[in-house]
Design an enzyme around this catalytic site. Sequence first.
Site, PDB file in Angstrom:
ATOM      1  N   ASN A 152       0.362  -1.156  -0.023  1.00  0.00           N
ATOM      2  CA  ASN A 152       0.091   0.465  -0.001  1.00  0.00           C
ATOM      3  C   ASN A 152       0.508   1.152  -0.386  1.00  0.00           C
ATOM      4  OD1 ASN A 152       1.185  -0.523   2.861  1.00  0.00           O
ATOM      5  ND2 ASN A 152      -1.483   0.215   3.480  1.00  0.00           N
ATOM      6  N   ALA A 177       6.196  -6.429  -1.631  1.00  0.00           N
ATOM      7  CA  ALA A 177       4.924  -6.911  -1.912  1.00  0.00           C
ATOM      8  C   ALA A 177       4.685  -8.120  -2.864  1.00  0.00           C
ATOM      9  CB  ALA A 177       3.660  -6.727  -1.485  1.00  0.00           C
ATOM     10  N   GLY A 229       2.409  -5.387   7.275  1.00  0.00           N
ATOM     11  CA  GLY A 229       1.703  -6.170   7.315  1.00  0.00           C
ATOM     12  C   GLY A 229       0.051  -6.694   8.095  1.00  0.00           C
ATOM     13  N   SER A 230      -0.569  -7.568   6.975  1.00  0.00           N
ATOM     14  CA  SER A 230      -1.493  -7.904   8.122  1.00  0.00           C
ATOM     15  C   SER A 230      -1.486  -8.257   9.285  1.00  0.00           C
ATOM     16  CB  SER A 230      -2.748  -8.962   7.409  1.00  0.00           C
ATOM     17  OG  SER A 230      -1.898 -10.312   6.944  1.00  0.00           O
ATOM     18  N   GLU A 251       4.059  -4.303  12.227  1.00  0.00           N
ATOM     19  CA  GLU A 251       3.802  -3.237  12.014  1.00  0.00           C
ATOM     20  C   GLU A 251       2.507  -3.795  11.198  1.00  0.00           C
ATOM     21  OE1 GLU A 251       3.553   0.489  12.794  1.00  0.00           O
ATOM     22  OE2 GLU A 251       5.303   0.500  13.794  1.00  0.00           O
ATOM     23  N   ARG A 279      -6.556   8.645   2.264  1.00  0.00           N
ATOM     24  CA  ARG A 279      -5.953   9.113   1.941  1.00  0.00           C
ATOM     25  C   ARG A 279      -5.794   6.990   1.088  1.00  0.00           C
ATOM     26  NH1 ARG A 279      -1.523   8.695   6.013  1.00  0.00           N
ATOM     27  NH2 ARG A 279       0.751   8.277   4.429  1.00  0.00           N
ATOM     28  N   CYS A 285      -3.622   1.346   6.721  1.00  0.00           N
ATOM     29  CA  CYS A 285      -3.134   1.170   7.893  1.00  0.00           C
ATOM     30  C   CYS A 285      -4.125   1.923   9.346  1.00  0.00           C
ATOM     31  CB  CYS A 285      -2.608   0.531   8.372  1.00  0.00           C
ATOM     32  SG  CYS A 285      -1.149   1.536   8.403  1.00  0.00           S
ATOM     33  N   GLU A 382     -11.101  -5.232   8.284  1.00  0.00           N
ATOM     34  CA  GLU A 382     -10.636  -3.726   7.766  1.00  0.00           C
ATOM     35  C   GLU A 382     -10.770  -3.122   6.395  1.00  0.00           C
ATOM     36  OE1 GLU A 382      -5.971  -4.112   7.668  1.00  0.00           O
ATOM     37  OE2 GLU A 382      -5.991  -2.497   8.253  1.00  0.00           O
ATOM     38  N   SER A 442       0.804   9.965  10.071  1.00  0.00           N
ATOM     39  CA  SER A 442       2.280   9.670  10.200  1.00  0.00           C
ATOM     40  C   SER A 442       2.985  10.646   9.644  1.00  0.00           C
ATOM     41  CB  SER A 442       1.878   9.176   8.939  1.00  0.00           C
ATOM     42  OG  SER A 442       0.805   8.554   8.546  1.00  0.00           O
ATOM     43  N   GLU A 459       8.281   2.330  14.355  1.00  0.00           N
ATOM     44  CA  GLU A 459       8.647   2.676  13.299  1.00  0.00           C
ATOM     45  C   GLU A 459       8.998   4.424  13.408  1.00  0.00           C
ATOM     46  OE1 GLU A 459       7.293   1.153  10.251  1.00  0.00           O
ATOM     47  OE2 GLU A 459       9.182  -0.581  10.261  1.00  0.00           O
TER      48      GLU A 459
HETATM   49  P1  NAP Z   1      -0.247  -8.803   3.837  1.00  0.00           P
HETATM   50  O1  NAP Z   1      -0.491  -9.820   2.848  1.00  0.00           O
HETATM   51  O2  NAP Z   1       0.152  -9.843   5.117  1.00  0.00           O
HETATM   52  O3  NAP Z   1       1.268  -8.594   3.250  1.00  0.00           O
HETATM   53  C1  NAP Z   1       2.917  -8.452   3.862  1.00  0.00           C
HETATM   54  C2  NAP Z   1       3.790  -8.655   3.153  1.00  0.00           C
HETATM   55  O4  NAP Z   1       3.719 -10.149   3.938  1.00  0.00           O
HETATM   56  C3  NAP Z   1       3.569  -9.143   1.594  1.00  0.00           C
HETATM   57  O5  NAP Z   1       5.000  -8.628   1.388  1.00  0.00           O
HETATM   58  C4  NAP Z   1       3.429 -10.776   1.618  1.00  0.00           C
HETATM   59  O6  NAP Z   1       3.589 -10.881   0.088  1.00  0.00           O
HETATM   60  C5  NAP Z   1       3.908 -11.176   2.956  1.00  0.00           C
HETATM   61  N1  NAP Z   1       3.878 -12.249   3.540  1.00  0.00           N
HETATM   62  C6  NAP Z   1       2.721 -12.800   3.026  1.00  0.00           C
HETATM   63  N2  NAP Z   1       2.748 -14.477   4.097  1.00  0.00           N
HETATM   64  C7  NAP Z   1       3.792 -14.488   4.285  1.00  0.00           C
HETATM   65  C8  NAP Z   1       5.106 -15.247   4.785  1.00  0.00           C
HETATM   66  N3  NAP Z   1       4.267 -16.689   5.035  1.00  0.00           N
HETATM   67  N4  NAP Z   1       6.218 -15.419   4.645  1.00  0.00           N
HETATM   68  C9  NAP Z   1       6.832 -14.430   4.893  1.00  0.00           C
HETATM   69  N5  NAP Z   1       6.198 -13.022   4.062  1.00  0.00           N
HETATM   70  C10 NAP Z   1       4.420 -13.302   3.726  1.00  0.00           C
HETATM   71  O7  NAP Z   1      -0.629  -7.691   3.641  1.00  0.00           O
HETATM   72  P2  NAP Z   1      -1.028  -6.523   2.644  1.00  0.00           P
HETATM   73  O8  NAP Z   1      -2.002  -7.209   2.125  1.00  0.00           O
HETATM   74  O9  NAP Z   1      -0.064  -6.815   1.778  1.00  0.00           O
HETATM   75  O10 NAP Z   1      -1.170  -4.866   3.136  1.00  0.00           O
HETATM   76  C11 NAP Z   1      -2.162  -4.706   3.912  1.00  0.00           C
HETATM   77  C12 NAP Z   1      -2.222  -4.786   5.437  1.00  0.00           C
HETATM   78  O11 NAP Z   1      -1.130  -4.059   5.593  1.00  0.00           O
HETATM   79  C13 NAP Z   1      -3.120  -4.842   6.132  1.00  0.00           C
HETATM   80  O12 NAP Z   1      -3.914  -5.077   7.812  1.00  0.00           O
HETATM   81  C14 NAP Z   1      -2.456  -2.966   6.758  1.00  0.00           C
HETATM   82  O13 NAP Z   1      -3.448  -2.152   7.581  1.00  0.00           O
HETATM   83  C15 NAP Z   1      -1.314  -3.799   6.663  1.00  0.00           C
HETATM   84  N6  NAP Z   1      -0.478  -2.074   7.168  1.00  0.00           N
HETATM   85  C16 NAP Z   1       0.038  -1.577   8.396  1.00  0.00           C
HETATM   86  C17 NAP Z   1       0.823  -0.627   8.048  1.00  0.00           C
HETATM   87  C18 NAP Z   1       1.599  -0.609   9.919  1.00  0.00           C
HETATM   88  O14 NAP Z   1       2.602   0.446  10.398  1.00  0.00           O
HETATM   89  N7  NAP Z   1       0.959  -0.431  10.609  1.00  0.00           N
HETATM   90  C19 NAP Z   1       1.024   0.132   7.307  1.00  0.00           C
HETATM   91  C20 NAP Z   1       1.409  -0.539   6.323  1.00  0.00           C
HETATM   92  C21 NAP Z   1       0.197  -1.578   6.271  1.00  0.00           C
HETATM   93  P3  NAP Z   1       3.030 -11.825  -0.363  1.00  0.00           P
HETATM   94  O15 NAP Z   1       1.636 -11.137  -1.054  1.00  0.00           O
HETATM   95  O16 NAP Z   1       3.229 -12.794  -1.253  1.00  0.00           O
HETATM   96  O17 NAP Z   1       2.059 -13.030   0.150  1.00  0.00           O
END
Ligand code: NAP
Length: 479
Positions: A152, A177, A229-230, A251, A279, A285, A382, A442, A459
């Site tokens: 994102n 990603a 990530g999630s 995060e 945004r 997130c 979410e 942020s 962070e």
């Molecule tokens: P995601 O599905 O959790 O993926 C995040 C990253 O993790 C991707 O690079 C993904 O690659 C990788 N990943 C997934 N499964 C994995 C595994 N088994 N081993 C290692 N890596 C793995 O999240 P997303 O859909 O990309 O992003 C959205 C999420 O991120 C939302 O929940 C959002 O709230 C959160 N987020 C949080 C913040 C914060 O600062 N708190 C900031 C931005 C986003 P693949 O897609 O290839 O699986």
Amino acid sequence: MTDTPTQLFIGGAWVDAADGATMAVDDPATGEILCHVADAGPKDAQLAEDAAVTAQEKWARTAPRARSEILRRAYEIIVERTDELAHLMTAEMGKPLAEARGEVAYAAEFFRWFSEEAVRIDGGHATLPDGRNRMLLSRRPVGPCLLITPWNFPLAMGTRKIGPAIAAGCTMVLKPAPQTPLSSLALAAILKEAGLPDGVLNVVTTSRAGEVCEPLLRGGRIRKLSFTGSTGVGRLLLAQSADAVVRTSMELGGNAPFIVFEDADLDKAVDGAMVAKMRNMGEACTAANRFFVHTSVVEEFGRRLAERMGALVVGPGTRDGVDVGPLIDRNGRGKVEELVADAVERGARVLVGGRTPEGPGCFYPPTVLTGVDPGSRLMDTEIFGPVAAILTFDDEDEVVRRANDTPWGLVGYVFTEGLDRALRVSERLEVGMVGLNTGLVSNPAAPFGGVKQSGLGREGGRVGIDEFLEYQYLAVPVG
Ligand code: NAP
């Protein structure tokens, strides 16, 4: 696009995946393939880890000023190339160019901030209470890190981790990603140009995240995982990190409450809602997920928000005048459609939007739902899309209880003109960050992060570098 690297970046060299595999990168505005990039497997990841491990000792001994200057040069190159990087980001991720330029500035700022922090890592010296021993306290880089980022914020989620890792003297393997690998590859090229030694940063793009990352986490050579990530994936990676006791920063997801009290300035509240909700097309997130609006102002707030949301222009991010680009992919849009359908089935009224447009691309219109039933699925999921879900409340204790009634605790937004209430409610919210009469929290100079299942660690800010440093204490007898 023509100059953007598409290979893996290992030990300072651009290389293909060992098995020659590639994966497609799509344009979410058209659904067409933009290009192919290398698709790493476990063998490539191991080579990247080898490079990081080999580079670690020398890198840790590099003068802090030298590390600082690399970050400063990279900051300047990023700023100089804002337009080029913004176009790349819009192509792979979809956000409108104006937002992409904003993200480039935000991303670059992490490098400037941590270039300033690199030379301020300090320690301590004390005579211990028994008077017989001295304590010398120093800070060491934690060691080779695995950095995993989401799609994102393709550039800023990288610089928010790489900046402090470089400043602290850590080497890295970055796994971006698969939807948005190009921004990370462009960033690696910039860091090389800025003088980053070979092996300090290695980038593996892959469609096989689990196969590539798990051996690194369990292998014992990676000393730190920084993941954005999630929450579901975060939980899995925490479990995988347990074997080798890998230090982690997480995060994770959010479920932000946006609370509008009866004494709020509604102009500020609607402006804040537009930022907190829209945004990044709602794919943040920090996005406001649950709007709790006092019964006495809900009609006026809903009307004004729907008017502003309805006036936004939806279209490809590269087109002039577009405010809202496509969602990341069909899955992401499908989830938003399901959540809206569920809320409507349970009685929510659609004030604006709510209908998927025909045609190519993953577009979804800005949508305002009011009268949302608290049992609706979007209350504990979410939304990750441009949908504002409004509920009502009548008193402060009730809204605080409902706002906190979630496993997440990243950010909350509070709108009120009363100082006492503003501070009291902010203190009662179980979140890592509060936007008080503002929809944007942020900032690279502030510690970003959540409590509960929104994460571990922070962070950015003065504390951002701590995540990449260990203490070492030397006991020295007083002679
Ligand atoms: P995601 O599905 O959790 O993926 C995040 C990253 O993790 C991707 O690079 C993904 O690659 C990788 N990943 C997934 N499964 C994995 C595994 N088994 N081993 C290692 N890596 C793995 O999240 P997303 O859909 O990309 O992003 C959205 C999420 O991120 C939302 O929940 C959002 O709230 C959160 N987020 C949080 C913040 C914060 O600062 N708190 C900031 C931005 C986003 P693949 O897609 O290839 O699986």
